[in-house]
Design a protein around this motif. Structure first.
Motif, PDB file in Angstrom:
ATOM      1  N   HIS A 161       0.815  -1.216   0.000  1.00  0.00           N
ATOM      2  CA  HIS A 161       0.000   0.000   0.000  1.00  0.00           C
ATOM      3  C   HIS A 161       0.850   1.269   0.000  1.00  0.00           C
ATOM      4  O   HIS A 161       0.372   2.345   0.387  1.00  0.00           O
ATOM      5  N   GLY A 162       2.102   1.140  -0.440  1.00  0.00           N
ATOM      6  CA  GLY A 162       2.934   2.316  -0.661  1.00  0.00           C
ATOM      7  C   GLY A 162       3.617   2.894   0.546  1.00  0.00           C
ATOM      8  O   GLY A 162       4.252   3.959   0.453  1.00  0.00           O
ATOM      9  N   VAL A 163       3.519   2.236   1.688  1.00  0.00           N
ATOM     10  CA  VAL A 163       4.193   2.712   2.903  1.00  0.00           C
ATOM     11  C   VAL A 163       5.539   2.008   3.006  1.00  0.00           C
ATOM     12  O   VAL A 163       5.598   0.793   3.174  1.00  0.00           O
ATOM     13  N   THR A 164       6.606   2.778   2.886  1.00  0.00           N
ATOM     14  CA  THR A 164       7.953   2.199   2.846  1.00  0.00           C
ATOM     15  C   THR A 164       8.843   2.635   3.996  1.00  0.00           C
ATOM     16  O   THR A 164      10.001   2.246   4.061  1.00  0.00           O
ATOM     17  N   LYS A 165       8.301   3.456   4.888  1.00  0.00           N
ATOM     18  CA  LYS A 165       9.088   3.929   6.035  1.00  0.00           C
ATOM     19  C   LYS A 165       8.262   3.758   7.312  1.00  0.00           C
ATOM     20  O   LYS A 165       7.372   4.563   7.594  1.00  0.00           O
ATOM     21  N   ILE A 166       8.576   2.707   8.062  1.00  0.00           N
ATOM     22  CA  ILE A 166       7.908   2.449   9.337  1.00  0.00           C
ATOM     23  C   ILE A 166       8.871   2.847  10.439  1.00  0.00           C
ATOM     24  O   ILE A 166       9.852   2.145  10.718  1.00  0.00           O
ATOM     25  N   GLU A 192      12.577  -1.226   5.285  1.00  0.00           N
ATOM     26  CA  GLU A 192      11.350  -0.468   5.573  1.00  0.00           C
ATOM     27  C   GLU A 192      11.222  -0.173   7.061  1.00  0.00           C
ATOM     28  O   GLU A 192      10.432   0.680   7.467  1.00  0.00           O
ATOM     29  N   ILE A 193      11.973  -0.898   7.879  1.00  0.00           N
ATOM     30  CA  ILE A 193      12.013  -0.638   9.325  1.00  0.00           C
ATOM     31  C   ILE A 193      13.114   0.376   9.603  1.00  0.00           C
ATOM     32  O   ILE A 193      14.260   0.219   9.173  1.00  0.00           O
ATOM     33  N   GLY A 194      12.761   1.443  10.303  1.00  0.00           N
ATOM     34  CA  GLY A 194      13.729   2.466  10.688  1.00  0.00           C
ATOM     35  C   GLY A 194      13.326   3.079  12.007  1.00  0.00           C
ATOM     36  O   GLY A 194      12.486   2.538  12.728  1.00  0.00           O
ATOM     37  N   ALA A 195      13.917   4.216  12.323  1.00  0.00           N
ATOM     38  CA  ALA A 195      13.689   4.850  13.620  1.00  0.00           C
ATOM     39  C   ALA A 195      12.867   6.120  13.505  1.00  0.00           C
ATOM     40  O   ALA A 195      13.101   6.944  12.624  1.00  0.00           O
ATOM     41  N   ASN A 196      11.902   6.245  14.386  1.00  0.00           N
ATOM     42  CA  ASN A 196      11.348   7.548  14.726  1.00  0.00           C
ATOM     43  C   ASN A 196      12.176   7.989  15.927  1.00  0.00           C
ATOM     44  O   ASN A 196      11.894   7.608  17.061  1.00  0.00           O
ATOM     45  N   PHE A 197      13.236   8.730  15.670  1.00  0.00           N
ATOM     46  CA  PHE A 197      14.282   8.982  16.664  1.00  0.00           C
ATOM     47  C   PHE A 197      13.802   9.990  17.707  1.00  0.00           C
ATOM     48  O   PHE A 197      13.559  11.152  17.402  1.00  0.00           O
ATOM     49  N   ASP A 217      22.283   6.495  11.138  1.00  0.00           N
ATOM     50  CA  ASP A 217      22.468   7.042   9.795  1.00  0.00           C
ATOM     51  C   ASP A 217      21.154   7.001   8.996  1.00  0.00           C
ATOM     52  O   ASP A 217      20.137   7.529   9.437  1.00  0.00           O
ATOM     53  N   LYS A 218      21.149   6.338   7.875  1.00  0.00           N
ATOM     54  CA  LYS A 218      19.988   6.349   6.984  1.00  0.00           C
ATOM     55  C   LYS A 218      18.803   5.553   7.537  1.00  0.00           C
ATOM     56  O   LYS A 218      17.720   5.544   6.927  1.00  0.00           O
ATOM     57  N   ALA A 219      18.977   4.905   8.664  1.00  0.00           N
ATOM     58  CA  ALA A 219      17.861   4.194   9.300  1.00  0.00           C
ATOM     59  C   ALA A 219      16.960   5.134  10.082  1.00  0.00           C
ATOM     60  O   ALA A 219      15.967   4.691  10.664  1.00  0.00           O
ATOM     61  N   ILE A 220      17.283   6.420  10.119  1.00  0.00           N
ATOM     62  CA  ILE A 220      16.424   7.403  10.785  1.00  0.00           C
ATOM     63  C   ILE A 220      15.426   7.940   9.758  1.00  0.00           C
ATOM     64  O   ILE A 220      15.801   8.556   8.762  1.00  0.00           O
ATOM     65  N   PHE A 221      14.134   7.714  10.031  1.00  0.00           N
ATOM     66  CA  PHE A 221      13.068   8.138   9.120  1.00  0.00           C
ATOM     67  C   PHE A 221      12.355   9.403   9.578  1.00  0.00           C
ATOM     68  O   PHE A 221      11.778  10.127   8.764  1.00  0.00           O
ATOM     69  N   HIS A 222      12.355   9.631  10.878  1.00  0.00           N
ATOM     70  CA  HIS A 222      11.538  10.709  11.455  1.00  0.00           C
ATOM     71  C   HIS A 222      12.173  11.085  12.784  1.00  0.00           C
ATOM     72  O   HIS A 222      12.952  10.303  13.348  1.00  0.00           O
ATOM     73  N   SER A 273      22.915  19.245  14.044  1.00  0.00           N
ATOM     74  CA  SER A 273      24.052  19.207  13.124  1.00  0.00           C
ATOM     75  C   SER A 273      24.382  17.782  12.703  1.00  0.00           C
ATOM     76  O   SER A 273      24.718  17.535  11.533  1.00  0.00           O
ATOM     77  N   MET A 274      24.284  16.822  13.634  1.00  0.00           N
ATOM     78  CA  MET A 274      24.545  15.439  13.265  1.00  0.00           C
ATOM     79  C   MET A 274      23.465  14.914  12.335  1.00  0.00           C
ATOM     80  O   MET A 274      23.753  14.151  11.400  1.00  0.00           O
ATOM     81  N   LEU A 275      22.219  15.305  12.577  1.00  0.00           N
ATOM     82  CA  LEU A 275      21.158  14.934  11.638  1.00  0.00           C
ATOM     83  C   LEU A 275      21.481  15.456  10.241  1.00  0.00           C
ATOM     84  O   LEU A 275      21.300  14.756   9.239  1.00  0.00           O
ATOM     85  N   LYS A 276      21.966  16.685  10.179  1.00  0.00           N
ATOM     86  CA  LYS A 276      22.330  17.275   8.886  1.00  0.00           C
ATOM     87  C   LYS A 276      23.472  16.490   8.250  1.00  0.00           C
ATOM     88  O   LYS A 276      23.466  16.242   7.033  1.00  0.00           O
ATOM     89  N   LYS A 277      24.442  16.068   9.038  1.00  0.00           N
ATOM     90  CA  LYS A 277      25.598  15.338   8.509  1.00  0.00           C
ATOM     91  C   LYS A 277      25.198  14.015   7.866  1.00  0.00           C
ATOM     92  O   LYS A 277      25.801  13.590   6.878  1.00  0.00           O
ATOM     93  N   ILE A 278      24.203  13.348   8.438  1.00  0.00           N
ATOM     94  CA  ILE A 278      23.800  12.053   7.888  1.00  0.00           C
ATOM     95  C   ILE A 278      22.785  12.209   6.762  1.00  0.00           C
ATOM     96  O   ILE A 278      22.302  11.225   6.199  1.00  0.00           O
ATOM     97  N   GLY A 279      22.436  13.460   6.446  1.00  0.00           N
ATOM     98  CA  GLY A 279      21.536  13.711   5.327  1.00  0.00           C
ATOM     99  C   GLY A 279      20.064  13.764   5.685  1.00  0.00           C
ATOM    100  O   GLY A 279      19.205  13.784   4.797  1.00  0.00           O
ATOM    101  N   TYR A 280      19.749  13.824   6.989  1.00  0.00           N
ATOM    102  CA  TYR A 280      18.343  13.928   7.391  1.00  0.00           C
ATOM    103  C   TYR A 280      17.878  15.357   7.173  1.00  0.00           C
ATOM    104  O   TYR A 280      18.451  16.304   7.725  1.00  0.00           O
ATOM    105  N   ASP A 281      16.840  15.542   6.397  1.00  0.00           N
ATOM    106  CA  ASP A 281      16.328  16.877   6.094  1.00  0.00           C
ATOM    107  C   ASP A 281      14.803  16.828   6.070  1.00  0.00           C
ATOM    108  O   ASP A 281      14.162  17.117   5.061  1.00  0.00           O
ATOM    109  N   TYR A 282      14.243  16.457   7.211  1.00  0.00           N
ATOM    110  CA  TYR A 282      12.803  16.215   7.278  1.00  0.00           C
ATOM    111  C   TYR A 282      12.261  16.833   8.568  1.00  0.00           C
ATOM    112  O   TYR A 282      12.817  17.808   9.080  1.00  0.00           O
ATOM    113  N   ALA A 283      11.209  16.297   9.100  1.00  0.00           N
ATOM    114  CA  ALA A 283      10.512  16.911  10.232  1.00  0.00           C
ATOM    115  C   ALA A 283      11.313  16.861  11.527  1.00  0.00           C
ATOM    116  O   ALA A 283      11.945  15.854  11.849  1.00  0.00           O
TER     117      ALA A 283
END
Length: 321
Positions: A161-166, A192-197, A217-222, A273-283
């Protein structure tokens, strides 16, 4: 990065009134509860999935206030040993996935859950030590017979159903409570399993959120913006495992605080800053559970604090070199 809020703390307000208040406060993204512990005050899948007019009104209200949904949340325990409880949380998860599909959203936030210690158990059993060896047998049962099989099936349903980030919140009391257990489940089930950090649950365990962000790193979704203050006097006597009521602030080893009241500006700038370093640019989604402050004051202080530390713009590369 964009400033967001988990709207559950405004459940007492109608959805449009809550969004008007948040918009006036400079919030750009909302995380909306759709079942489980967050409830359905602002988004009830039973209504929105079966009433096209209600769904359209929901979407138009969000658009009216220039908001974006960062994630739908349905935190619960879908592997609870009491089958009827587990089924309730599981249904909330699936309905949230279906609503996300309708809204074109890929992000879902929840908990991993925690089973009992055997098929006939009545209550969850969170294992916190390796001896006596009975506990290792409990973990073997929980992970290999319950948790991994459940999440393999849940992820398959979500992908359909199109949900790829849990995003699983690493929360003590559940099987996934730190980076190691998050990555263990991700390795067993899929990306598809990651962290709501949420750093608040890591602080009291003695985990450094900045180093944990680097590890995940890239396992952080939110990301949840929530803080914790450890009471060093109480901790020195009783340690950090604490079952006293959250309202017993004076005697607990730690309590949740709004951002800036557990750790200062320098610490939160390091986190961002660490979120920025790993490429997280979300909420950067505020979850306000500070028992010393009102809903309004705790939220407004968090908004003011985070506006000063969030990195909003895309950089221009190494422009000075």
């Amino acid at each position: 990065m964009k400033l967001g809020v988990l709207t559950v703390l405004l459940s007492g307000k109608p959805f449009e009134e809550a969004l008007a208040y948040l918009s006036e406060s400079g919030v750009e993204m909302i995380e909306v509860g759709c079942g489980g512990y967050p409830g359905t005050a602002h988004a009830d899948p039973d209504i929105l999935l079966n009433n096209p007019e209600a769904l359209e009104q929901f979407k138009n209200t969000i658009k009216k206030y220039n908001m974006t949904i960062s994630a739908l949340s349905c935190h619960g325990n879908p592997v609870h040993p009491q089958k009827e409880i587990a089924e309730g949380f599981h249904q909330a998860f699936e309905k949230t996935v279906l609503l996300a599909e309708k809204l074109g959203i890929q992000h879902i936030n929840t908990f991993s859950g925690c089973p009992g210690d055997h098929d006939g158990a009545k209550y969850p059993n969170w294992v916190t030590c390796a001896w006596p060896e009975d506990y290792l047998q409990v973990l073997e049962y929980q992970w290999n017979e319950v948790l991994i099989p459940y999440w393999k099936n849940a992820v398959a349903f979500a992908k359909e159903h199109g949900v790829t980030k849990i995003g699983l919140e690493m929360h003590p009391g559940f099987c996934v409570y730190n980076p190691e257990t998050l990555l263990k489940l991700r390795d067993a089930v899929g990306e598809e399993i990651g962290a709501n950090f949420d750093p608040s649950h890591l602080y009291w365990q003695g985990i450094d959120p900045v180093i944990a962000i680097r590890k995940l790193d890239k396992a952080i979704f939110h990301f949840h913006a929530k803080d914790t203050k450890v009471d060093e006097a109480n901790k020195a006597v009783n340690g950090v495992l604490d079952t006293k009521n959250y309202g017993d602030e004076l005697n607990r080893s730690w309590i949740f605080r709004t951002v800036g009241y557990g750790h200062g500006t320098d610490e939160w700038k390091e986190i961002i800053s660490m979120l920025k370093k790993i490429g997280y640019d979300y909420a950067i989604s505020i979850e306000h559970e500070d028992s010393l402050m009102s809903i309004n004051e705790g939220l407004q202080k968090a908004i003011t604090f985070l506006k000063d530390v969030i990195i909003e713009e895309t950089n221009d590369g190494m422009w000075w070199a």
